[in-house]
Design a protein around this motif. Structure first.
Motif, PDB file in Angstrom:
ATOM      1  N   SER A   1      -2.519  -6.908  -0.531  1.00  0.00           N
ATOM      2  CA  SER A   1      -1.791  -6.571  -1.835  1.00  0.00           C
ATOM      3  C   SER A   1      -1.149  -4.973  -1.602  1.00  0.00           C
ATOM      4  N   ARG A   2      -2.246  -4.147  -1.036  1.00  0.00           N
ATOM      5  CA  ARG A   2      -1.843  -2.646  -0.591  1.00  0.00           C
ATOM      6  C   ARG A   2      -0.803  -2.610   0.311  1.00  0.00           C
ATOM      7  N   VAL A   3      -1.068  -3.458   1.342  1.00  0.00           N
ATOM      8  CA  VAL A   3      -0.149  -3.550   2.557  1.00  0.00           C
ATOM      9  C   VAL A   3       1.332  -3.857   2.244  1.00  0.00           C
ATOM     10  N   LEU A   4       1.380  -4.943   1.450  1.00  0.00           N
ATOM     11  CA  LEU A   4       2.773  -5.413   0.778  1.00  0.00           C
ATOM     12  C   LEU A   4       3.289  -4.392   0.209  1.00  0.00           C
ATOM     13  N   ALA A   5       2.762  -3.294  -0.410  1.00  0.00           N
ATOM     14  CA  ALA A   5       3.588  -2.454  -1.230  1.00  0.00           C
ATOM     15  C   ALA A   5       3.834  -1.322  -0.177  1.00  0.00           C
ATOM     16  N   LEU A   6       2.877  -0.936   0.778  1.00  0.00           N
ATOM     17  CA  LEU A   6       3.087   0.079   1.898  1.00  0.00           C
ATOM     18  C   LEU A   6       4.398  -0.352   2.551  1.00  0.00           C
ATOM     19  N   ARG A   7       4.400  -1.757   2.930  1.00  0.00           N
ATOM     20  CA  ARG A   7       5.580  -2.326   3.823  1.00  0.00           C
ATOM     21  C   ARG A   7       7.022  -2.006   3.702  1.00  0.00           C
ATOM     22  N   THR A   8       7.268  -1.567   2.185  1.00  0.00           N
ATOM     23  CA  THR A   8       8.497  -1.106   1.783  1.00  0.00           C
ATOM     24  C   THR A   8       8.668   0.352   1.890  1.00  0.00           C
ATOM     25  N   MET A   9       7.769   1.153   2.183  1.00  0.00           N
ATOM     26  CA  MET A   9       7.808   2.640   2.235  1.00  0.00           C
ATOM     27  C   MET A   9       8.695   3.017   3.273  1.00  0.00           C
ATOM     28  N   ALA A  10       9.457   4.039   2.966  1.00  0.00           N
ATOM     29  CA  ALA A  10      10.695   4.636   4.008  1.00  0.00           C
ATOM     30  C   ALA A  10       9.924   5.003   5.367  1.00  0.00           C
ATOM     31  N   TYR A  11       8.644   5.698   5.223  1.00  0.00           N
ATOM     32  CA  TYR A  11       8.377   5.928   6.839  1.00  0.00           C
ATOM     33  C   TYR A  11       7.645   4.541   7.430  1.00  0.00           C
TER      34      TYR A  11
END
Length: 295
Positions: free
Chosen positions: A162-172
Motif C-alpha cells: 500500500s505504501r509503495v503504491l503511493a510512493l510510486r506516483t511521487m515525482a522523485y
C-alpha cells in the motif's frame, strides 16, 4: 508556551513507551544472563522438595512437581520464546517487505498473484496452518519458526504494498524511472527508505503475536518438549495444579504477559511517533503550498 523540538534532539518516549522498553529489556537480560543469575540447574530434579512454595528450601519462586527450581527455569525459559519470536518476525518481515516492494512497484499480474496469495493466507486460520505444517514437517525449532513466519508475512506485504503504491506516483520516483535508473536502485534508494519505519513498527507489534503463537503451540505439545525449560511448556505442566501449587503455571504466565505487554506498548508508541511525523510533514507541505500560491 511550547518549544519546537530541535532537529538533533533524540525522541523521548512517553511513559507507555518507556514501560514497554523496560519490560522488553528485562526479558532480554533474563535470557542472556540466565547462566549467571540462575541459582540451580533448570533440569535438576529434587523429588524430596516437590511443589515447594516460593521462598521455601532455598527456592525463591518455589519448585515444580519434579522439584526443579522455578526461578532457574523461568530465566532459561525466556530464551526459546525470544529466539523463536525474533527470528520468525525477521523472516516474515523480510519476506513480506520484499514481496510488498516488488508487488507495489511492478503492479500488473505480479501484483494480482501476490495479493491473491496473501488473501488466501489470511483466510486460513493460523492454528490450522501451523498444525498442517508441523504435522508434515516435524516438530523442531526451525519448523516452528517457519510456521510463525508463514502466518506473519501477509501483514507486512499489505502494508508495504500500500505504501509503495503511493510512493510510486511521487515525482522523485518518476524522475528515476524516466532517467532509466536500474529497478533495484529505485527499490533500494527511493522506495525502501519510505517503508522502513512502517516495517519497524509492524515488527515490534508482531513480536507479541509471534511469542504468543510459540507459547500456544508449545502448550499444545507442538513446540519445545519436556524437560526443556520453556514458558509455554511450563504453563502446560502447571495447569493441573493451579489450586494447590499455583506458582508453577502463574510464574511463566507472568513472564509471557510482561513480554507481550512490553512489545505492544513500545510498538504503539513507535506508531504514534510515526503518525506525528507524518502529520508534521503534511502540515509543512500545506504551508509551503499555501505560501507559494499566495506569492
Amino acid at each position: 508556551m511550547s518549544h519546537p523540538r530541535k532537529p538533533g534532539r533524540r525522541f523521548r518516549p512517553g511513559a507507555a513507551g518507556a514501560t514497554g522498553a523496560v519490560l522488553l529489556a528485562l526479558v532480554v537480560l533474563m535470557a542472556l544472563l540466565a547462566p549467571v543469575l540462575a541459582p540451580h540447574d533448570p533440569l535438576a530434579q529434587d523429588l524430596a522438595h516437590t511443589d515447594a512454595a516460593p521462598g521455601v528450601h532455598g527456592h525463591p519462586l518455589g519448585t515444580d512437581q519434579l522439584g526443579r527450581d522455578l526461578l532457574s527455569r523461568l530465566l532459561y525459559g525466556a530464551r526459546t520464546p525470544l529466539l523463536v519470536g525474533v527470528v520468525a518476525v525477521v523472516c516474515g518481515g523480510l519476506a513480506g517487505t520484499l514481496l510488498g516492494l516488488l508487488s507495489g512497484f511492478a503492479r500488473g499480474w505480479p501484483d494480482q498473484v501476490l495479493s491473491r496469495l496473501a488473501d488466501v493466507q489470511l483466510a486460513l486460520p493460523s492454528v490450522l496452518l501451523a498444525l498442517l505444517v508441523l504435522t508434515f514437517g516435524g516438530q523442531s525449532t526451525a519448523v516452528l519458526v517457519l510456521v510463525i513466519a508463514l502466518t506473519g508475512w501477509p501483514a507486512y506485504f499489505r502494508l508495504v504494498r500500500s505504501r509503495v503504491l503511493a510512493l510510486r506516483t511521487m515525482a522523485y520516483v518518476e524522475a528515476s524511472l524516466t532517467q532509466g535508473v536500474a529497478t533495484w536502485r529505485v527499490l533500494r534508494y527511493d522506495l525502501l527508505p519510505g517503508v522502513r519505519g512502517l516495517v519497524a513498527v509492524t515488527a515490534t507489534l508482531d513480536l507479541s503475536r509471534a511469542v504468543l503463537m510459540e507459547a500456544g503451540l508449545t502448550y499444545l505439545g507442538l513446540g519445545a518438549q519436556a524437560p526443556a525449560p520453556d514458558w509455554g511448556l511450563m504453563v502446560a505442566e502447571g495447569q493441573g495444579q493451579l489450586l494447590g501449587a499455583w506458582w508453577i503455571a502463574v510464574t511463566p504466565g507472568l513472564g509471557l504477559v510482561a513480554l507481550v505487554i512490553g512489545a505492544n506498548l513500545l510498538g504503539e508508541r513507535l506508531a504514534e511517533r510515526g503518525e506525528g511525523r507524518r502529520a508534521a510533514r503534511s502540515t509543512v507541505k500545506k504551508t509551503v503550498t499555501a505560501r507559494s500560491t499566495t506569492a
